[in-house]
Design a protein around this motif. Structure first.
Motif, PDB file in Angstrom:
ATOM      1  N   PRO A 222      -8.656  -5.574  39.563  1.00 40.38           N
ATOM      2  CA  PRO A 222      -8.755  -4.308  38.821  1.00 40.38           C
ATOM      3  C   PRO A 222      -7.478  -3.862  38.123  1.00 40.38           C
ATOM      4  O   PRO A 222      -7.540  -3.275  37.037  1.00 40.38           O
TER       5      PRO A 222
ATOM      6  N   SER B 147     -13.552  -3.802  35.819  1.00 35.94           N
ATOM      7  CA  SER B 147     -12.256  -3.697  36.491  1.00 35.94           C
ATOM      8  C   SER B 147     -11.580  -2.362  36.219  1.00 35.94           C
ATOM      9  O   SER B 147     -10.988  -1.760  37.111  1.00 35.94           O
TER      10      SER B 147
ATOM     11  N   GLN C 298     -15.292  -8.775  44.025  1.00 35.67           N
ATOM     12  CA  GLN C 298     -14.595  -9.186  42.796  1.00 35.67           C
ATOM     13  C   GLN C 298     -14.230 -10.666  42.831  1.00 35.67           C
ATOM     14  O   GLN C 298     -14.266 -11.349  41.804  1.00 35.67           O
TER      15      GLN C 298
END
Length: 258
Positions: free
Chosen positions: A140, A212, A241
């Motif tokens: 992210p 993200s 993720q």
């Protein structure tokens, strides 16, 4: 005194460039998961370009080459690991800077990989970058807000050791579990259902970036000291993720070599 100033300048320059994503373990996880979802065509093409090299091995190459004195690595490649998306904006509200970013680099390297007239070493480098960049875009803080160097300026203590938010997401949360990348890969891959793999399959990097950036805005801790609570709250996101990154690396390569 002159030597001291030069050393200080070099140290400062190095600290600015430390914008890794997932760390070695995280990148290898995404590469290893991707290997499981490759089509026969993609697998054959990758084997021709990178014989005796798995995607897990290829995934860390762009970080391992950061100290290479070549101009490409020192002046150009650093910008290819991240994008900048201010809070409340979309990527195409700002687009890439003149030096490029992860989004433009992905386009660039995709063309090189498909160019059979390009030198083999350039195509190999491009393929390794594609694997790495897609992994990067699922961390992210590599869709940074443009105000804090992707969380590098957010100083904190992680399990009572000095760190910063970017480093925590690169490797701190993953390494705290004390698992090898192969253990992580086995455990995470077994939990990806066919329905999830299908839902996550997209070759559009704008979707990776949008997701993200949305996650990024919710991971800034309220306190400067974080440990078990922060780990508990954010580990499910880290795991997903990594899973998404692996599935999507494969999807992107399958499309590229279709």
């Amino acid at each position: 005194m002159k030597k001291l100033l030069i050393a200080s300048a070099l140290l400062a320059a190095c600290s600015v460039q430390q914008v890794h994503a997932w760390g070695q373990t995280g990148h290898r996880i995404t590469g290893a998961i991707a290997q499981m979802y490759l089509s026969a065509d993609a697998m054959a093409a990758i084997k021709r370009l990178l014989p005796n090299e798995s995607l897990a091995e290829a995934s860390t190459y762009p970080d391992e080459m950061r100290s290479n004195p070549d101009t490409f690595w020192q002046k150009e490649a650093g910008a290819y690991h991240y994008v900048t998306v201010p809070k409340g904006k979309h990527y195409h509200d700002v687009d890439a800077p003149d030096k490029g970013d992860a989004y433009t680099a992905l386009e660039k390297f995709s063309k090189i990989v498909k160019d059979k007239s390009a030198p083999l070493k350039e195509r190999q480098k491009a393929l390794r970058f594609i694997v790495h960049i897609i992994g990067d875009l699922h961390q992210p803080l590599h869709a940074g807000n443009g105000t804090d160097k992707g969380g590098n300026d957010v100083k904190l203590e992680f399990f009572w050791k000095k760190s910063n938010l970017h480093r925590v997401w690169d490797s701190g949360l993953i390494d705290q579990r004390q698992l090898s990348y192969s253990e992580w890969t086995l455990w995470l891959s077994e939990k990806i259902s066919p329905e999830q793999a299908k839902a996550w399959t997209t070759t559009d990097p704008l979707i990776y970036i949008e997701e993200s950036a949305k996650i990024r805005d919710g991971i800034y801790p309220e306190e400067e000291r974080v440990s078990w609570d922060y780990l508990y709250q954010n580990m499910p996101t880290v795991k997903q993720q990594l899973q998404k990154g692996g599935v999507r690396i494969a999807a992107y390569l399958n499309q590229l070599f279709k």
